[in-house]
Design an enzyme around this catalytic site. Structure first.
Site, mmCIF file in Angstrom:
data_model
loop_
_atom_site.group_PDB
_atom_site.id
_atom_site.type_symbol
_atom_site.label_atom_id
_atom_site.label_comp_id
_atom_site.label_asym_id
_atom_site.label_seq_id
_atom_site.Cartn_x
_atom_site.Cartn_y
_atom_site.Cartn_z
ATOM 1 N N ASN A 97 0.740 4.062 0.139
ATOM 2 C CA ASN A 97 1.163 4.807 1.230
ATOM 3 C C ASN A 97 1.130 6.447 0.437
ATOM 4 O OD1 ASN A 97 2.189 2.738 2.650
ATOM 5 N ND2 ASN A 97 4.912 2.747 1.896
ATOM 6 N N HIS A 496 -7.774 3.635 20.761
ATOM 7 C CA HIS A 496 -5.964 2.765 19.800
ATOM 8 C C HIS A 496 -5.778 1.526 20.876
ATOM 9 C CE1 HIS A 496 -2.274 2.029 17.559
ATOM 10 N NE2 HIS A 496 -3.155 2.905 16.481
ATOM 11 N N ARG A 625 10.355 2.781 12.295
ATOM 12 C CA ARG A 625 9.822 2.251 10.570
ATOM 13 C C ARG A 625 9.327 3.751 10.229
ATOM 14 N NH1 ARG A 625 4.363 0.232 11.302
ATOM 15 N NH2 ARG A 625 3.937 2.257 9.541
#
EC number: 2.7.4.1
Length: 754
Positions: A97, A496, A625
């Site tokens: 990440n 997307h 999130r």
């Protein structure tokens, strides 16, 4: 870190930070508090209202919010209630990440500063202040990660017979075995590169692990510098055979690894014969791997993108990770030759690059992992699981099916839907968007089969999907060569949205079968990502998808839709319109409710609408999130806003929007997060859910996620994320994802009994 607080405090890089992390608790939740708690990057300013009539300090900083998200991942790695190998994997995920954050976000910020295009962020921070704060927090987080691995995870692994050892900790026999392996399998791959007037400083590829080596010629006494790259295609951790052979390994008595760089370092004399090795240190460089293609000027988007992918390899460095005991002269040379600033240097204990822990997390130790989980066929589709090819379509013809992956199997639902359509002689056309998919995608294979069978097949391939560009180019060409009509969407916009449309000839005419989802058509990630998908043959959805695909493949700028909201034209406006509707319900005394589940929420217009709703008495629940720029619970601004976050074994990825409707809720699912890029620079789609069963299911899920009855993080008004793992009486809270596994299992058992 919060951009500011309701007391008129705003962040700045003006003062030295106070370290607030206790060594005994490296993951202290108070790390992101304002001046009253730790004084990090704060200066007192006058809080004023801007042209919206709302406080100017109402947004949290998006970059620091992202780092807080990654800290939550680190907290899972520290949580001893999480199985040990899963904790090792969370450490690896944290590294991956952060790598991407530097390659994209930090690199982009540096580029904008260098070109003079950077502007003050919505949080009120100047670009250089944001960069300073990123550096401060990222340094602290990486140090916390290293300490967590060294002091807690590594000893726990050793207690379970899993060790990562140094070369000098090996027995003579083990060293002999590894020397033979090195000579046979590693040495031929290595390329030692010297640095001298005849050999300029070598190019260091992004995210590669390297050895910086100082040598001396014993005859002349002259010192030299060399670099050896650790081959990325070889295993990072080399398994050491147990003394008892494979039987001992099978008994889990001892599983030992040695880092590849340790083995290379022990054999440097073979690489530099006649030289004396003085010192060696590992280092790692992160480069700018973001890029932009000027589509308006590109005659061939595919060729332009391939050219930019080549340039990506040579992006400027944005971070240098080195061993904490690296020699000062060696470090100075690396800084000088790579052109990095001091604040971009991260001194860390060995081993660098904890992505290698994925190898340990993959060990066959079920006792140290989450309980085995196998997605099952959705209850509505279960009777059709082993029947003939058209059964999924038959079920969808009868009723809508709302899927939630990974609890509901992707392979027996979405994948089967496309595969069966490809094989069905009555299917005339298939239209599909592809943003990210797996390397051996059955979805791509099904589209090829359909085209070769004479069906009209359209694939809208987003070849600019970040870090998947090369793979998507490959699949685009493969599809084209098989007769699939491949398009790349609308110039200037990424495609997307997650859509599939099947047109089938039936007795009463053409019927359009549709799938609208929140996740990619990727069978591998569908086992790990939490996502929703709607299978329907509702005529309105079919008409909407037909129009949207025509817009993507042709020219139809003024297309209108019935059950879809589509970005960049109508998602933001449509959601704000519905938020305003809840404000009207509250004003009429009918209450008001807005619930949002997303990956990220930073769009200022949407957030301001939520602030206005809160001020009007509407209850606003946000389940996020990752990044969140909303400041909840601020008196007079966001009293009625709550923000929760849930992380676990599955990556929460779905986007759900609920509007209370004075007792008649309106619910959407789809691909869009509440970010500028999603709402302004991408083609996104949300579909309205109309089946009362599914509306209730989604409303119940969001209520569960915000109930506080499960382990979660709660965002405070000062920007801190507070983790809740116990109830008011101190009893452990259950895990929501575990509860959902059981809920879906019960639903399937009940369906089988009917």
């Amino acid at each position: 870190m919060a951009a500011s607080t309701s007391t008129g405090v705003e962040e700045s890089g003006a003062t030295e930070p106070e370290v607030s992390i206790a060594s005994a608790s490296p993951l202290d939740n108070t790390r992101f508090q304002p001046r009253a708690s730790n004084g990090r990057f704060m200066r007192v300013v006058q809080s004023v209202e801007d042209e919206t009539g709302l406080p100017s300090d109402r947004f949290l900083d998006r970059e620091i919010s992202w780092l807080q998200f990654n800290e939550r991942v680190l907290q899972l790695a520290a949580d001893e209630s999480v199985p040990l190998l899963e904790r090792a994997r969370f450490l690896a995920i944290f590294t991956s990440n952060l790598d991407e954050f530097f390659m994209v976000r930090v690199a982009g910020l540096k580029r904008r500063i260098a070109t003079g295009l950077a502007v003050r962020s919505a949080s009120g921070l100047e670009p250089r202040e944001v960069l300073e704060q990123i550096s401060l927090v990222a340094h602290e987080l990486q140090s916390m990660q290293s300490a967590l691995y060294r002091d807690r995870v590594q000893p726990a692994l050793e207690d379970e017979g899993i060790s990562v050892v140094r070369w000098d900790e090996l027995t003579d026999q083990e060293r002999e075995n590894l020397t033979w392996m090195f000579t046979d399998q590693v040495f031929p791959v290595l390329t030692p590169l010297a640095v001298d007037p005849a050999h300029p400083f070598p190019y260091i590829s992004g995210l590669s692990l390297n050895l910086a080596i100082t040598l001396v010629n014993p005859k002349t006494g002259k010192e030299h510098f060399a670099r050896v790259k650790v081959p990325p295609l070889l295993p990072r951790l080399l398994h050491i055979d147990p003394p008892g052979g494979e039987s001992a390994l099978a008994d889990h008595l001892q599983t030992r690894f040695v880092p590849l760089e340790e083995v290379i370092a022990a054999h440097l004399d073979m690489l530099f014969p006649g030289m004396e090795v003085l010192e060696h240190f590992t280092f790692r460089v992160t480069r700018n791997e973001d890029f932009e293609v000027e589509e308006d000027d590109a005659e061939n988007l595919l060729a332009a993108l391939e050219k930019e992918l080549t340039r990506r390899r040579f992006g400027p460095p944005v971070r240098l990770e080195v061993e904490d005991d690296i020699d000062g002269h060696v470090l100075d040379m690396l800084i000088r030759e790579l052109g990095v600033a001091q604040q971009d240097v991260y001194r860390l204990p060995k081993p660098l690059d904890l992505r290698g822990l994925n190898l340990i997390a993959d060990l066959e130790r079920s006792d140290l992992k989450f309980p085995a989980f196998r997605p099952q066929t959705h209850a509505d589709l279960a009777p059709a699981e082993t029947a003939k090819a058209s059964d999924v379509l038959a079920v969808v013809r009868d009723k809508d099916v709302l899927l939630q992956h990974p609890y509901d199997s992707f392979s027996t639902s979405v994948q089967a839907f496309i595969e069966q359509a490809a094989a069905d002689p009555k299917v005339l056309a298939i239209k599909q968007t592809l943003y990210r998919t797996s390397g051996d995608s059955p979805i791509v294979d099904a589209l090829i089969d359909a085209a070769e069978a004479g069906k009209q097949v359209l694939a809208v391939v987003e070849i600019k999907a970040r870090f998947d560009e090369q793979a998507n180019i490959k699949w685009a060409r493969k599809l084209e060569h098989s007769g699939v009509h491949v398009v790349y969407g609308i110039v200037g916009l990424k495609t997307h949205c997650k859509l599939s449309l099947v047109v089938r000839q039936e007795a009463d005419g053409l019927v359009r079968y549709c799938h609208v989802g929140t996740g990619n058509y990727n069978p591998k990630t569908a086992r790990l990502y939490e996502d929703f998908g709607l299978l329907t043959c509702d005529p309105q959805v079919g008409e909407d998808l037909t129009r949207l695909f025509n817009q993507l493949s042709g020219i139809a700028p003024r297309t209108k839709f019935k059950r879809l909201l589509v970005a960049p034209r109508s998602i933001r406006a449509g959601l704000i319109e519905r938020i305003e509707g809840e404000i009207a319900h509250a004003a009429a005394g009918n209450g008001g409710l807005v619930q949002i589940k997303v990956n990220s929420i930073v769009d200022e217009q949407v957030i301001d609408a939520l602030y206005r709703a809160s001020q009007a008495g509407v209850q606003v629940d946000i389940w996020v999130r990752g990044i969140c720029a909303v400041r909840p619970g601020v008196k007079g601004l966001s009293d009625n806003i709550r923000v929760h976050s849930n992380l676990g074994r599955f990556l929460e990825h779905s986007r759900v929007f609920v509007f209370g409707g004075a007792g008649e809720p309106e619910v959407f699912i789809g691909s869009a997060d509440m970010m500028h890029r999603n709402l302004d620079r991408r083609v996104e789609a949300l579909v309205r859910i109309t089946d009362p069963r599914h509306v209730e299911e989604l409303c119940t899920l969001l209520a569960r996620g915000m109930s506080g009855d499960y382990t979660h993080w709660e965002l405070a008004d000062d920007g801190r994320w507070i983790r809740h793992t116990t109830d008011s009486e101190g009893a452990p809270l259950p895990d929501l994802q575990t509860a959902l596994v059981e809920m879906h299992s019960k639903r399937r058992r009940k369906a089988r009994r009917r």
